[in-house]
Design a protein around this motif. Structure first.
Motif, short mmCIF file in Angstrom:
data_model
loop_
_atom_site.label_atom_id
_atom_site.label_comp_id
_atom_site.label_asym_id
_atom_site.label_seq_id
_atom_site.Cartn_x
_atom_site.Cartn_y
_atom_site.Cartn_z
N LEU A 95 8.75 5.22 10.85
CA LEU A 95 9.13 5.97 10.06
C LEU A 95 8.61 7.38 10.39
CD1 LEU A 95 8.29 4.26 6.70
CD2 LEU A 95 10.42 4.40 7.74
N VAL A 97 5.71 1.05 9.97
CA VAL A 97 5.32 2.26 9.25
C VAL A 97 5.51 3.29 10.10
CG1 VAL A 97 3.60 3.45 7.92
CG2 VAL A 97 4.14 1.05 7.42
N VAL A 112 6.09 1.77 1.22
CA VAL A 112 5.95 2.79 2.22
C VAL A 112 7.29 3.63 2.37
CG1 VAL A 112 4.88 3.62 4.11
CG2 VAL A 112 3.96 1.59 2.96
N GLU A 113 7.17 4.85 2.23
CA GLU A 113 8.47 5.88 2.18
C GLU A 113 8.28 6.98 3.09
OE1 GLU A 113 11.49 6.81 -1.18
OE2 GLU A 113 9.77 8.07 -1.48
N ALA A 114 9.27 7.18 4.07
CA ALA A 114 9.16 8.73 4.73
C ALA A 114 9.02 9.69 3.93
CB ALA A 114 10.27 8.58 5.53
N TRP A 120 12.46 3.40 4.41
CA TRP A 120 11.34 2.81 3.89
C TRP A 120 10.92 1.72 4.30
CZ3 TRP A 120 16.17 2.04 1.67
CH2 TRP A 120 16.42 0.64 1.36
N ARG A 157 -0.47 9.91 -0.14
CA ARG A 157 0.08 10.78 1.11
C ARG A 157 -0.95 10.45 2.22
NH1 ARG A 157 3.17 15.65 2.48
NH2 ARG A 157 2.26 16.36 4.82
N TYR A 172 5.09 9.72 10.57
CA TYR A 172 4.01 10.31 9.73
C TYR A 172 4.13 11.81 9.47
CZ TYR A 172 1.19 6.10 10.01
OH TYR A 172 0.84 4.90 9.84
N VAL A 216 3.85 9.65 5.55
CA VAL A 216 4.41 8.88 4.74
C VAL A 216 3.86 8.80 3.43
CG1 VAL A 216 5.28 7.32 6.72
CG2 VAL A 216 3.05 6.90 5.27
#
Length: 381
Positions: free
Chosen positions: A198, A195, A240-242, A176, A217, A200, A202
């Motif tokens: 990570l 970001v 922001v999370e994978a 994240w 999303r 996309y 995400v």
């Protein structure tokens, strides 16, 4: 535990009152964006509490923060036939006064002392209620309550801090990035690069909100800025999370044991996101039947989820109850998504449905939670 085993607000754990019902204040509503979901949950709780065992006092917190004595009619707190959301609307204000308990007042009327309560069920979701603020007030007033204490309530509401504690405990989590207002304003390009690392897609979400409010999303860099702005409308701290691509979403309920032994874990359930939903959004969560209870999992997967749920519960030092959410990736890895310290208690909510499938129906589940609250004291423990 039978009704006459419950302790009063002034008894020590193990003392037994005689000849009266347990007085329970159900507190709900609040200032967060989950106000109406809290009201619906509270309506279900009030309807299920046995009037022969409990003297129920419904206390609503209005969107402006006022505490009021609300209607005890569960229908008043139900989701409307056209999807209308209930709100706290009583004018009879109430306060929790140390030494006196609940005190109600109406304009031009002498305050009415309603008296002490034995336990509070804080059916609160989101900030200003579920995040340790209400729990701290109850601790200061010396009133027992259902669920997590101050620290674990706060940590359980902040997805960023929660993930840090999970990682410190050796629990598997998705990578994240945290987006804070100053960093976004000072150097948005640096945040965008973090970001991008990570990969996309995400998910962009408020760090301290629930019920899928403000979640987007994001499939490409061009969509990121608008998603951060949307999440920031709910919380200045953005996570922001994978994405867990093609993962199964599995949840379990956790309950403390009355004897203080290992927490108990329900049968698992699975989120089934229908067509028209990119993820488990508000409509899928509250307006559709979008889960399977119990989930179709083999014995090995269930054992792993059960163990991880107990470890996550204890890593955050949760008390009473929690719902623990997981992703099961296509390669079989199990990821801890989050712990919900006060899961939804609506008639469609996953937590009571999982425990019913495990053999503990809704009224018995509430009995268990009240008994757990009454066997522990306030203060350091």
């Amino acid at each position: 535990m039978p009704a006459d085993d419950a302790t009063t607000a002034t008894d020590q754990p193990g003392d037994r009152p005689t000849g009266r019902r347990t007085r329970v204040a159900v507190v709900f509503g609040g200032r967060s964006g989950e106000h109406s979901i809290s009201c619906i949950s509270a309506g279900s709780v009030i309807a299920a509490l046995d009037p022969a065992r409990y003297d129920v006092v419904p206390v609503g917190i209005a969107t402006d923060g006022r505490w009021v004595l609300e209607s005890a009619d569960p229908a008043r707190l139900a989701l409307g036939p056209g999807g209308e959301l209930p709100v706290v609307s009583s004018d009879r204000e109430v306060a929790l006064v140390p030494g006196q308990g609940l005190v109600a007042a109406e304009p031009s009327q002498v305050p009415d002392v309603l008296g002490q309560v034995d336990v509070v069920i804080p059916v609160m979701h989101g900030p200003w209620g579920q995040d340790g603020t209400l729990q701290g007030l109850l601790e200061m007033a010396g009133v027992r309550y259902v669920g997590a204490g101050v620290l674990s309530s706060a940590v359980g509401t902040d997805k960023h801090v929660m993930k840090q504690l999970f990682r410190a405990a050796g629990l598997p989590v998705l990578p994240w990035v945290v987006v804070r207002p100053r960093a976004w304003e000072r150097d948005a390009d640096a945040v965008r690069a973090e970001v991008a690392a990570l990969g996309y897609p995400v998910f962009v979400k408020p760090a301290r909100a629930g019920s899928s409010h403000g979640i987007t999303r994001v499939n490409s860099p061009a969509e990121l800025d608008a998603a951060v702005d949307e999440a920031a409308r709910h919380d200045p701290k953005v996570l922001v999370e994978a994405a867990a691509q093609d993962a199964r979403e599995i949840e379990v309920g956790v309950l403390d044991a009355l004897d203080g032994s290992v927490p108990q874990v329900s049968v698992p359930a699975e989120i089934l996101v229908g067509e028209g939903h990119e993820f488990y959004d508000f409509e899928a969560k509250y307006l559709e039947e979008s889960f399977a209870v119990p989930a179709d999992v083999d014995d090995d997967l269930r054992a792993e989820i059960t163990s991880l749920a107990q470890r996550a519960f204890e890593a955050l030092e949760v008390e009473g109850l929690a719902r623990v959410d997981f992703f099961v990736l296509p390669d079989g890895r199990v990821i801890v998504n989050e712990v919900e310290t006060m899961p939804g208690f609506t008639s469609l909510s996953m937590f009571p449905r999982m425990w019913a499938a495990t053999g503990l129906d809704y009224p018995a589940l509430l009995d268990r939670l009240v008994d757990l609250a009454l066997t522990r004291s306030t203060g350091l423990r």
